[in-house]
Design a protein around this motif. Structure first.
Motif, PDB file in Angstrom:
ATOM      1  N   ALA A  51     -16.154  -4.575  -0.640  1.00  0.00           N
ATOM      2  CA  ALA A  51     -15.831  -4.846   0.765  1.00  0.00           C
ATOM      3  C   ALA A  51     -14.758  -5.927   0.881  1.00  0.00           C
ATOM      4  O   ALA A  51     -13.861  -5.839   1.721  1.00  0.00           O
ATOM      5  CB  ALA A  51     -17.087  -5.266   1.527  1.00  0.00           C
ATOM      6  N   VAL A  52     -14.826  -6.944   0.028  1.00  0.00           N
ATOM      7  CA  VAL A  52     -13.795  -7.992   0.006  1.00  0.00           C
ATOM      8  C   VAL A  52     -12.436  -7.369  -0.296  1.00  0.00           C
ATOM      9  O   VAL A  52     -11.445  -7.646   0.377  1.00  0.00           O
ATOM     10  CB  VAL A  52     -14.133  -9.089  -1.030  1.00  0.00           C
ATOM     11  CG1 VAL A  52     -12.968 -10.052  -1.194  1.00  0.00           C
ATOM     12  CG2 VAL A  52     -15.394  -9.832  -0.632  1.00  0.00           C
ATOM     13  N   GLU A  53     -12.390  -6.507  -1.295  1.00  0.00           N
ATOM     14  CA  GLU A  53     -11.141  -5.853  -1.682  1.00  0.00           C
ATOM     15  C   GLU A  53     -10.614  -4.925  -0.590  1.00  0.00           C
ATOM     16  O   GLU A  53      -9.404  -4.821  -0.389  1.00  0.00           O
ATOM     17  CB  GLU A  53     -11.336  -5.051  -2.969  1.00  0.00           C
ATOM     18  CG  GLU A  53     -11.586  -5.902  -4.189  1.00  0.00           C
ATOM     19  CD  GLU A  53     -11.868  -5.056  -5.416  1.00  0.00           C
ATOM     20  OE1 GLU A  53     -11.363  -3.915  -5.502  1.00  0.00           O
ATOM     21  OE2 GLU A  53     -12.610  -5.538  -6.293  1.00  0.00           O
ATOM     22  N   LEU A  54     -11.514  -4.244   0.116  1.00  0.00           N
ATOM     23  CA  LEU A  54     -11.106  -3.263   1.125  1.00  0.00           C
ATOM     24  C   LEU A  54     -10.747  -3.874   2.474  1.00  0.00           C
ATOM     25  O   LEU A  54     -10.152  -3.198   3.313  1.00  0.00           O
ATOM     26  CB  LEU A  54     -12.226  -2.238   1.332  1.00  0.00           C
ATOM     27  CG  LEU A  54     -12.526  -1.323   0.153  1.00  0.00           C
ATOM     28  CD1 LEU A  54     -13.748  -0.452   0.464  1.00  0.00           C
ATOM     29  CD2 LEU A  54     -11.330  -0.464  -0.178  1.00  0.00           C
ATOM     30  N   CYS A  55     -11.102  -5.128   2.689  1.00  0.00           N
ATOM     31  CA  CYS A  55     -10.843  -5.756   3.988  1.00  0.00           C
ATOM     32  C   CYS A  55      -9.341  -5.956   4.184  1.00  0.00           C
ATOM     33  O   CYS A  55      -8.719  -6.752   3.480  1.00  0.00           O
ATOM     34  CB  CYS A  55     -11.571  -7.094   4.091  1.00  0.00           C
ATOM     35  SG  CYS A  55     -11.295  -7.913   5.673  1.00  0.00           S
ATOM     36  N   PRO A  56      -8.741  -5.258   5.158  1.00  0.00           N
ATOM     37  CA  PRO A  56      -7.297  -5.361   5.347  1.00  0.00           C
ATOM     38  C   PRO A  56      -6.850  -6.718   5.888  1.00  0.00           C
ATOM     39  O   PRO A  56      -5.692  -7.097   5.730  1.00  0.00           O
ATOM     40  CB  PRO A  56      -6.979  -4.245   6.345  1.00  0.00           C
ATOM     41  CG  PRO A  56      -8.245  -4.009   7.084  1.00  0.00           C
ATOM     42  CD  PRO A  56      -9.346  -4.313   6.096  1.00  0.00           C
ATOM     43  N   ALA A  57      -7.772  -7.470   6.475  1.00  0.00           N
ATOM     44  CA  ALA A  57      -7.419  -8.755   7.063  1.00  0.00           C
ATOM     45  C   ALA A  57      -7.763  -9.944   6.163  1.00  0.00           C
ATOM     46  O   ALA A  57      -7.437 -11.075   6.478  1.00  0.00           O
ATOM     47  CB  ALA A  57      -8.136  -8.913   8.405  1.00  0.00           C
ATOM     48  N   GLY A  58      -8.445  -9.680   5.053  1.00  0.00           N
ATOM     49  CA  GLY A  58      -8.850 -10.775   4.175  1.00  0.00           C
ATOM     50  C   GLY A  58      -9.861 -11.696   4.846  1.00  0.00           C
ATOM     51  O   GLY A  58      -9.861 -12.901   4.622  1.00  0.00           O
ATOM     52  N   ALA A  59     -10.736 -11.122   5.664  1.00  0.00           N
ATOM     53  CA  ALA A  59     -11.673 -11.904   6.459  1.00  0.00           C
ATOM     54  C   ALA A  59     -13.000 -12.180   5.761  1.00  0.00           C
ATOM     55  O   ALA A  59     -13.852 -12.859   6.318  1.00  0.00           O
ATOM     56  CB  ALA A  59     -11.940 -11.189   7.782  1.00  0.00           C
TER      57      ALA A  59
END
Length: 84
Positions: A51-59
């Motif tokens: 999920a960290v890797e897939l988050c496009p916003a780096g949130a």
């Protein structure tokens, strides 16, 4: 593992919710990430990292279990000047 989210950075893509619904949810009003479990179960660790890797916003951020978190839920990175 300790998970933190930065709702100010979140764009509401929902990748985290699809990847690890036990740990993440989306706010019904604004669609932004909600953290359900700051210290997720061991069997979700791989999906949380994805999920960290897939988050496009780096949130989404992660740190070792027991690490402190900033007031907004973000986990400070090593060397972060905001680390308490």
């Amino acid at each position: 593992m300790r998970v933190g989210v930065d709702r100010d950075r979140c764009c509401g893509a929902g990748n985290c919710v699809v990847t690890a619904p036990e740990v993440f949810d989306q706010d019904d009003e604004d669609g932004l990430v909600l953290l359900r479990r700051a210290e997720p179960p061991a069997d979700t660790v791989d999906r949380v990292r994805l999920a960290v890797e897939l988050c496009p916003a780096g949130a989404i951020s992660v740190a070792p279990a027991g690490a402190g978190a900033l007031l907004d839920g973000r986990v400070p990175a090593a060397g972060d000047p905001a680390t308490p």
